[in-house]
Design an enzyme around this catalytic site. Structure first.
Site, mmCIF file in Angstrom:
data_model
loop_
_atom_site.group_PDB
_atom_site.id
_atom_site.type_symbol
_atom_site.label_atom_id
_atom_site.label_comp_id
_atom_site.label_asym_id
_atom_site.label_seq_id
_atom_site.Cartn_x
_atom_site.Cartn_y
_atom_site.Cartn_z
ATOM 1 N N TYR A 28 -21.132 30.783 64.662
ATOM 2 C CA TYR A 28 -20.709 29.627 65.448
ATOM 3 C C TYR A 28 -19.405 29.031 64.918
ATOM 4 O O TYR A 28 -19.255 27.825 64.822
ATOM 5 C CB TYR A 28 -21.813 28.551 65.457
ATOM 6 C CG TYR A 28 -23.178 29.144 65.732
ATOM 7 C CD1 TYR A 28 -23.462 29.733 66.956
ATOM 8 C CD2 TYR A 28 -24.169 29.163 64.751
ATOM 9 C CE1 TYR A 28 -24.689 30.315 67.204
ATOM 10 C CE2 TYR A 28 -25.404 29.745 64.994
ATOM 11 C CZ TYR A 28 -25.664 30.313 66.220
ATOM 12 O OH TYR A 28 -26.882 30.889 66.462
ATOM 13 N N TYR A 156 -33.941 26.548 72.548
ATOM 14 C CA TYR A 156 -33.052 27.540 71.943
ATOM 15 C C TYR A 156 -33.899 28.755 71.590
ATOM 16 O O TYR A 156 -34.913 28.626 70.912
ATOM 17 C CB TYR A 156 -32.369 26.999 70.682
ATOM 18 C CG TYR A 156 -31.591 28.077 69.956
ATOM 19 C CD1 TYR A 156 -30.330 28.468 70.410
ATOM 20 C CD2 TYR A 156 -32.136 28.737 68.864
ATOM 21 C CE1 TYR A 156 -29.641 29.492 69.786
ATOM 22 C CE2 TYR A 156 -31.447 29.755 68.231
ATOM 23 C CZ TYR A 156 -30.201 30.128 68.697
ATOM 24 O OH TYR A 156 -29.521 31.144 68.081
ATOM 25 N N ASP A 257 -42.405 30.787 71.439
ATOM 26 C CA ASP A 257 -41.398 31.190 70.455
ATOM 27 C C ASP A 257 -41.655 30.350 69.205
ATOM 28 O O ASP A 257 -41.269 29.181 69.141
ATOM 29 C CB ASP A 257 -40.002 30.937 71.037
ATOM 30 C CG ASP A 257 -38.891 31.243 70.041
ATOM 31 O OD1 ASP A 257 -39.189 31.419 68.843
ATOM 32 O OD2 ASP A 257 -37.721 31.288 70.466
ATOM 33 N N LYS A 286 -37.783 34.186 61.109
ATOM 34 C CA LYS A 286 -37.314 33.205 60.135
ATOM 35 C C LYS A 286 -38.106 33.204 58.815
ATOM 36 O O LYS A 286 -37.783 33.993 57.941
ATOM 37 C CB LYS A 286 -37.249 31.825 60.786
ATOM 38 C CG LYS A 286 -36.096 31.766 61.802
ATOM 39 C CD LYS A 286 -35.519 30.382 61.984
ATOM 40 C CE LYS A 286 -34.119 30.470 62.577
ATOM 41 N NZ LYS A 286 -34.044 30.179 64.006
HETATM 42 C C1 LIG Z 1 -33.529 31.084 65.097
HETATM 43 C C2 LIG Z 1 -34.295 31.151 66.347
HETATM 44 C C3 LIG Z 1 -34.227 32.282 67.182
HETATM 45 C C4 LIG Z 1 -33.320 33.446 66.890
HETATM 46 O O1 LIG Z 1 -33.650 34.110 65.708
HETATM 47 P P1 LIG Z 1 -32.544 35.017 64.964
HETATM 48 O O2 LIG Z 1 -33.286 35.653 63.854
HETATM 49 O O3 LIG Z 1 -31.461 34.083 64.523
HETATM 50 O O4 LIG Z 1 -32.047 35.997 65.985
HETATM 51 C C5 LIG Z 1 -35.023 32.295 68.305
HETATM 52 N N1 LIG Z 1 -35.828 31.258 68.607
HETATM 53 C C6 LIG Z 1 -35.925 30.162 67.833
HETATM 54 C C7 LIG Z 1 -36.860 29.069 68.196
HETATM 55 C C8 LIG Z 1 -35.158 30.065 66.679
HETATM 56 O O5 LIG Z 1 -35.229 28.964 65.910
#
Ligand SMILES: *Cc1c(COP(=O)(O)O)cnc(C)c1O
Length: 439
Positions: A28, A156, A257, A286
């Site tokens: 970014y 996101y 997610d 993560k």
């Molecule tokens: C960070 C994140 C993603 C993307 O994960 P990356 O490993 O950076 O590709 C997708 N969804 C959520 C909720 C996130 O916090």
């Protein structure tokens, strides 16, 4: 070729900075980035050591990931042991102990019968896989018209193409591509507040939106309870139960997610636990490897897996080169063992309490709109975009690493943070908020 060649002479901090500016893109950011990036020499526990010798308390867990802190002896040992066995083999036609152990553990931790695990190399890819699973499920069932997704605003889901198309169309960083993205259905922003009463008008809006698009919807996808990079917003878990009922009523899959929220961060192992809801598909990433290596996974229920397997095209055509990387799986297994053996829930609650208390003064600062905490997440939201360079400088002066964005000065510290670490983080957040208010 010799095995005993001496390692190259280490670079100095200024040499790292010069090469970085010349060759390396940062997330970014423009390239080259006039703001630059701080060279890090090492990290241990909750501390990040810069090349210039400064030591910083980490307030970010390296974007939600390093829940056990850095350089953890247990995770180091798991990585070394796996390195000596094999660091990687292809996953097509081959399998290995680290992958099956980790899959078993994820299936055990996940709610309901989310017991089928597709390993991916990043969170964004796990979202792509979730979308593909949902679409293929309906394709296999003879319902190819069900090819769109519904989400709510403020989300996101990552930076790849489908993930971008599901992120907030206005306030995410992806609006540049809006005309080119797949068109999904957006419901309004979920009303703010974990403890806020259910807004019946919003519940009706969700019901009407799902019903109105049911014939073309493959799935609803949301970040449960905490919308992360889209604005660090918390919502009432009851909306997840409402979505679950709507999806069941209208024949739509539900995808959570949990890439940011998973593994205890919100006070439940998965944020879905606040609502007692089981999605059909769940993305994790993560913190999965405790911040050591990139690894994510898309979990689904037997209904979804069997639905796809029963189709005309039973195979899921997705296969990252580094799928189920053994090194990453072994560290993830060790990280989850460490997490579940310890009192993660007590730690997360204590971090939240401590930060909430220490951040009380921030609520009275000019230009601070709201201070909120949930689990081991703390947010100071300002009424104007934060000057990131100035706010970061203020935090660095307190000896703390923070990375504010937009109007958000936030922290999600490692679960091993001491009371002293947390006091420093809160003080740095206040300092950053004060700096944000200066004109
Ligand atoms: C960070 C994140 C993603 C993307 O994960 P990356 O490993 O950076 O590709 C997708 N969804 C959520 C909720 C996130 O916090």
């Amino acid at each position: 070729m010799t095995h005993s060649a001496p390692p190259p002479a280490p670079l100095t901090g200024p040499e790292i900075s010069a090469l970085d500016r010349r060759h390396v893109w940062h997330p970014y950011a423009p390239h080259p980035d006039p703001a630059g990036a701080l060279p890090v020499a090492g990290a241990a526990g909750t501390r990040i050591r810069l090349a210039d010798g400064r030591e910083l308390v980490d307030g970010m867990s390296s974007w939600w990931a390093a829940v056990h802190g850095y350089n953890h002896p247990v995770l180091n040992r798991a990585a070394r042991r796996q390195l000596d066995a094999m660091s990687h083999v292809m996953f097509g036609g081959l399998t290995h102990e680290p992958a099956v152990r980790l899959a078993r553990r994820l299936a055990g931790l996940a709610p309901g019968d989310l017991s089928h695990v597709f390993f991916c190399d990043s969170g964004s890819v796990s979202v792509e896989v979730a979308v593909k699973m949902a679409l293929q499920y309906w394709h296999s069932r003879g319902r190819p018209a069900k090819h769109r997704l519904l989400t709510w605003r403020g989300g996101y889901h990552g930076d790849t193409w489908q993930a971008m198309s599901l992120s907030d169309p206005d306030n995410s960083m992806h609006h540049l591509w809006a005309p080119l993205l797949p068109r999904h259905v957006f419901a309004g922003l979920p009303p703010a507040g974990f403890d806020a009463p259910v807004d019946e008008a919003y519940a009706d809006h969700l019901a009407r939106t799902v019903a109105g698009h049911a014939d073309e919807l493959a799935a609803v996808i949301v970040e449960p309870v905490v919308q992360g990079a889209g604005g660090m917003r918390f919502h009432q878990p009851a909306y997840l139960r409402i979505l679950r009922e709507l999806c069941d009523r209208h024949g739509v899959l539900l995808v959570f997610d949990e890439i940011a929220t998973g593994f205890g961060r919100t006070g439940q192992m998965f944020a879905a636990g606040h609502a007692g809801v089981v999605p059909d598909i769940m993305c994790v990433g993560k913190a999965l490897t405790g911040g050591y290596l990139t690894l994510a996974a898309t979990l689904c229920t037997s209904r979804v897996a069997e639905g796809i397997a029963a189709g005309e095209h039973p195979q899921l055509n997705h296969g990252p080169t580094y799928m189920a990387n053994p090194l990453a799986c072994a560290v993830a297994e060790a990280s989850l063992e460490l997490l579940t053996q310890g009192d993660w829930a007590g730690r997360v609650a204590a971090i939240g309490d401590r930060l909430a208390t220490a951040l009380k003064p921030a609520a009275g600062l000019p230009h601070v709109r709201e201070v909120r905490t949930l689990g081991a997440i703390a947010v100071v939201e300002t009424d104007r975009p934060v000057d990131v360079a100035r706010a970061s400088r203020a935090a660095l002066a307190e000896g703390v690493w923070l990375r504010p964005y937009r109007e958000m000065i936030y922290a999600m510290p490692p679960y091993v943070s001491s009371d002293e670490d947390l006091e420093l983080i809160a003080r740095a957040m206040c300092a950053a908020a004060e700096a944000a208010g200066e004109d």
